[in-house]
Scaffold this motif. Structure first.
Motif, PDB file in Angstrom:
ATOM      1  N   TYR A  32       0.828  -1.204   0.000  1.00 26.33           N
ATOM      2  CA  TYR A  32       0.000   0.000   0.000  1.00 26.33           C
ATOM      3  C   TYR A  32       0.867   1.261   0.000  1.00 26.33           C
ATOM      4  O   TYR A  32       0.668   2.176  -0.813  1.00 26.33           O
ATOM      5  N   LEU A  33       1.845   1.300   0.887  1.00 20.75           N
ATOM      6  CA  LEU A  33       2.715   2.474   0.987  1.00 20.75           C
ATOM      7  C   LEU A  33       3.529   2.667  -0.287  1.00 20.75           C
ATOM      8  O   LEU A  33       3.742   3.802  -0.736  1.00 20.75           O
ATOM      9  N   ASN A  34       3.985   1.578  -0.892  1.00 21.70           N
ATOM     10  CA  ASN A  34       4.752   1.705  -2.129  1.00 21.70           C
ATOM     11  C   ASN A  34       3.910   2.267  -3.269  1.00 21.70           C
ATOM     12  O   ASN A  34       4.419   3.011  -4.122  1.00 21.70           O
ATOM     13  N   LEU A  35       2.628   1.927  -3.294  1.00 19.11           N
ATOM     14  CA  LEU A  35       1.725   2.550  -4.270  1.00 19.11           C
ATOM     15  C   LEU A  35       1.600   4.045  -4.011  1.00 19.11           C
ATOM     16  O   LEU A  35       1.702   4.869  -4.933  1.00 19.11           O
ATOM     17  N   LEU A  36       1.388   4.407  -2.746  1.00 20.44           N
ATOM     18  CA  LEU A  36       1.232   5.820  -2.394  1.00 20.44           C
ATOM     19  C   LEU A  36       2.503   6.621  -2.666  1.00 20.44           C
ATOM     20  O   LEU A  36       2.448   7.800  -3.036  1.00 20.44           O
ATOM     21  N   LEU A  37       3.670   5.979  -2.514  1.00 17.85           N
ATOM     22  CA  LEU A  37       4.937   6.664  -2.793  1.00 17.85           C
ATOM     23  C   LEU A  37       5.074   7.043  -4.262  1.00 17.85           C
ATOM     24  O   LEU A  37       5.827   7.956  -4.604  1.00 17.85           O
ATOM     25  N   LYS A  38       4.359   6.347  -5.131  1.00 14.46           N
ATOM     26  CA  LYS A  38       4.451   6.614  -6.572  1.00 14.46           C
ATOM     27  C   LYS A  38       3.460   7.689  -7.043  1.00 14.46           C
ATOM     28  O   LYS A  38       3.508   8.113  -8.195  1.00 14.46           O
ATOM     29  N   VAL A  39       2.556   8.110  -6.161  1.00 19.32           N
ATOM     30  CA  VAL A  39       1.515   9.065  -6.577  1.00 19.32           C
ATOM     31  C   VAL A  39       2.090  10.472  -6.772  1.00 19.32           C
ATOM     32  O   VAL A  39       1.688  11.197  -7.681  1.00 19.32           O
TER      33      VAL A  39
ATOM     34  N   ASP B  14       5.349  -2.648  13.542  1.00 19.00           N
ATOM     35  CA  ASP B  14       6.253  -3.134  12.491  1.00 19.00           C
ATOM     36  C   ASP B  14       6.818  -2.002  11.632  1.00 19.00           C
ATOM     37  O   ASP B  14       7.282  -2.247  10.512  1.00 19.00           O
ATOM     38  N   THR B  15       6.808  -0.772  12.139  1.00 20.91           N
ATOM     39  CA  THR B  15       7.256   0.367  11.330  1.00 20.91           C
ATOM     40  C   THR B  15       8.668   0.177  10.771  1.00 20.91           C
ATOM     41  O   THR B  15       8.923   0.475   9.603  1.00 20.91           O
ATOM     42  N   GLU B  16       9.591  -0.321  11.593  1.00 23.54           N
ATOM     43  CA  GLU B  16      10.962  -0.509  11.096  1.00 23.54           C
ATOM     44  C   GLU B  16      11.011  -1.565   9.996  1.00 23.54           C
ATOM     45  O   GLU B  16      11.733  -1.403   9.000  1.00 23.54           O
ATOM     46  N   ALA B  17      10.267  -2.640  10.158  1.00 28.24           N
ATOM     47  CA  ALA B  17      10.225  -3.690   9.134  1.00 28.24           C
ATOM     48  C   ALA B  17       9.603  -3.168   7.840  1.00 28.24           C
ATOM     49  O   ALA B  17      10.051  -3.506   6.730  1.00 28.24           O
TER      50      ALA B  17
ATOM     51  N   GLN C 111      11.402  -2.140   3.622  1.00 28.25           N
ATOM     52  CA  GLN C 111      10.907  -2.709   2.356  1.00 28.25           C
ATOM     53  C   GLN C 111      10.277  -1.682   1.420  1.00 28.25           C
ATOM     54  O   GLN C 111       9.696  -2.040   0.388  1.00 28.25           O
ATOM     55  N   LEU C 112      10.400  -0.405   1.756  1.00 24.52           N
ATOM     56  CA  LEU C 112       9.815   0.632   0.898  1.00 24.52           C
ATOM     57  C   LEU C 112      10.712   0.902  -0.309  1.00 24.52           C
ATOM     58  O   LEU C 112      11.939   0.783  -0.238  1.00 24.52           O
ATOM     59  N   ASP C 113      10.060   1.273  -1.421  1.00 23.12           N
ATOM     60  CA  ASP C 113      10.785   1.571  -2.662  1.00 23.12           C
ATOM     61  C   ASP C 113      11.359   2.984  -2.573  1.00 23.12           C
ATOM     62  O   ASP C 113      10.697   3.966  -2.928  1.00 23.12           O
ATOM     63  N   LEU C 114      12.577   3.067  -2.096  1.00 28.41           N
ATOM     64  CA  LEU C 114      13.237   4.353  -1.886  1.00 28.41           C
ATOM     65  C   LEU C 114      14.550   4.367  -2.655  1.00 28.41           C
ATOM     66  O   LEU C 114      15.121   3.324  -2.925  1.00 28.41           O
TER      67      LEU C 114
ATOM     68  N   HIS D  82      17.251   6.440  11.289  1.00 25.79           N
ATOM     69  CA  HIS D  82      16.899   6.016   9.931  1.00 25.79           C
ATOM     70  C   HIS D  82      17.066   7.167   8.939  1.00 25.79           C
ATOM     71  O   HIS D  82      16.306   8.133   8.953  1.00 25.79           O
ATOM     72  N   ALA D  83      18.067   7.016   8.078  1.00 26.83           N
ATOM     73  CA  ALA D  83      18.387   8.075   7.113  1.00 26.83           C
ATOM     74  C   ALA D  83      17.229   8.345   6.149  1.00 26.83           C
ATOM     75  O   ALA D  83      17.091   9.447   5.620  1.00 26.83           O
ATOM     76  N   GLU D  84      16.373   7.336   5.927  1.00 25.57           N
ATOM     77  CA  GLU D  84      15.289   7.480   4.940  1.00 25.57           C
ATOM     78  C   GLU D  84      14.193   8.435   5.407  1.00 25.57           C
ATOM     79  O   GLU D  84      13.395   8.912   4.611  1.00 25.57           O
ATOM     80  N   ILE D  85      14.124   8.673   6.718  1.00 23.47           N
ATOM     81  CA  ILE D  85      13.062   9.521   7.271  1.00 23.47           C
ATOM     82  C   ILE D  85      13.487  10.986   7.264  1.00 23.47           C
ATOM     83  O   ILE D  85      14.569  11.332   7.748  1.00 23.47           O
ATOM     84  N   SER D  86      12.640  11.841   6.703  1.00 27.90           N
ATOM     85  CA  SER D  86      12.934  13.281   6.638  1.00 27.90           C
ATOM     86  C   SER D  86      12.324  14.060   7.793  1.00 27.90           C
ATOM     87  O   SER D  86      12.923  15.007   8.300  1.00 27.90           O
ATOM     88  N   TYR D  87      11.104  13.669   8.191  1.00 28.93           N
ATOM     89  CA  TYR D  87      10.358  14.430   9.191  1.00 28.93           C
ATOM     90  C   TYR D  87      10.000  13.572  10.396  1.00 28.93           C
ATOM     91  O   TYR D  87       9.608  12.416  10.253  1.00 28.93           O
ATOM     92  N   LEU D  88      10.093  14.176  11.578  1.00 30.71           N
ATOM     93  CA  LEU D  88       9.576  13.566  12.811  1.00 30.71           C
ATOM     94  C   LEU D  88       8.405  14.412  13.278  1.00 30.71           C
ATOM     95  O   LEU D  88       8.536  15.631  13.448  1.00 30.71           O
ATOM     96  N   GLY D  89       7.247  13.777  13.452  1.00 33.48           N
ATOM     97  CA  GLY D  89       6.055  14.488  13.888  1.00 33.48           C
ATOM     98  C   GLY D  89       5.774  14.238  15.356  1.00 33.48           C
ATOM     99  O   GLY D  89       5.810  13.082  15.809  1.00 33.48           O
TER     100      GLY D  89
END
Length: 291
Positions: free
Chosen positions: A37-44, A65-68, A72-75, A97-104
């Motif tokens: 689902y997230l990989n689809l949304l990443l392509k929008v 399971d956020t770390e898991a 597996q995200l397409d980054l 995690h270098a892949e994360i840009s924002y902390l909310g």
């Protein structure tokens, strides 16, 4: 995705919030389904994806399971990742995690809700924000602070536009650059939105102000219209309006529906730059998560 409206000099950022949509679901969504689902949304083509959270699995088991999922995200993707944290431990885990840009971080201006949501007082949470800002700077992240219960609360805690402005000022003083006024329980109205947001934008022109609104389906479009006419430059939403806050105990309100935001902005002649085919795929896939 940055877009410009005809009546605004500032780019508008659309933030898609599958984390908020999923976190309150009773049945655990398998990791591989979340990833698809997230990989689809990443392509929008959204500016930001609020994809997960680093919080206690006892508090929010759905996000354990956020770390898991992240692994597996397409980054990389042009869409930036945002993760929610509720305390310093969560911040320390997220910044690794270098892949994360924002902390909310949900900073409630309702003392009752701050205790319910993060098990800490407003004063303690302000300290957490300070420590989060230091760690974000050190690890090249950006903090997004949500003024939770920003439109009122169901607990009888004192609320006014002056209280909203006071806490916004406190956060800006600490060094927060992005503030999202969050509704949480759906008590926002077009009148409140257009009363609260413009003075904040005027008083703090260097700050990026967003809105995280919850709504019944009948009120979504009027809230969206009020938000953008009031100068909102950052809008949180979730596909089909799924979700809400599991700590707020309100089943009637969900998130603002992303398709309603797209519909409104298209109607304003805004160039969105979204891949609508991927969007339709995500809409169809969502039925595997939200029943």
């Amino acid at each position: 995705m940055n877009i410009k409206t005809e009546n605004s000099e500032k780019a508008i950022k659309l933030v898609e919030c599958p984390r908020d949509a999923m976190q309150g679901l009773h049945d655990f969504v398998p990791t591989e389904i979340k990833v698809q689902y997230l990989n689809l949304l990443l392509k929008v083509g959204f500016d930001t994806l609020d994809f997960g959270s680093f919080v206690s699995p006892k508090a929010i088991p759905q996000m354990r399971d956020t770390e898991a999922v992240l692994a597996q995200l397409d980054l990389p993707s042009k869409t930036k990742l945002l993760a929610i944290v509720a305390n310093l431990k969560g911040v320390e885990n997220a910044v690794k995690h270098a892949e994360i840009s924002y902390l909310g971080f949900p900073f409630s201006i309702s003392e009752t809700f701050q205790q319910r949501n993060t098990n800490s007082s407003i004063a303690q949470s302000l300290n957490t924000v300070e420590e989060m800002l230091e760690l974000c700077q050190k690890h090249n992240k950006e903090a997004v602070v949500y003024l939770s219960m920003g439109f009122g609360n169901p607990y009888g805690d004192e609320w006014s536009t002056d209280i909203v402005t006071h806490w916004a000022h406190q956060l800006v003083e600490k060094g927060v650059k992005i503030i999202s006024v969050a509704d949480t329980v759906g008590v926002s109205t077009p009148e409140k939105i257009t009363t609260i947001l413009p003075p904040l934008v005027q008083q703090f022109p260097a700050i990026e102000f967003g809105l995280h609104l919850h709504s019944t389906p009948q009120q979504r479009l009027e809230k969206i219209e009020a938000a953008f006419s009031a100068g909102c430059t950052r809008m949180d939403s979730a596909l089909k309006g799924f979700g809400g806050c599991p700590m707020a105990a309100d089943d009637l309100t969900g998130n603002i529906a992303t398709e309603d935001v797209i519909y409104y902005l298209n109607g304003q002649g805004t160039k969105l730059g979204l891949d609508l085919e991927k969007w339709q795929e995500a809409m169809l896939f969502s039925s595997r998560i939200f029943h």
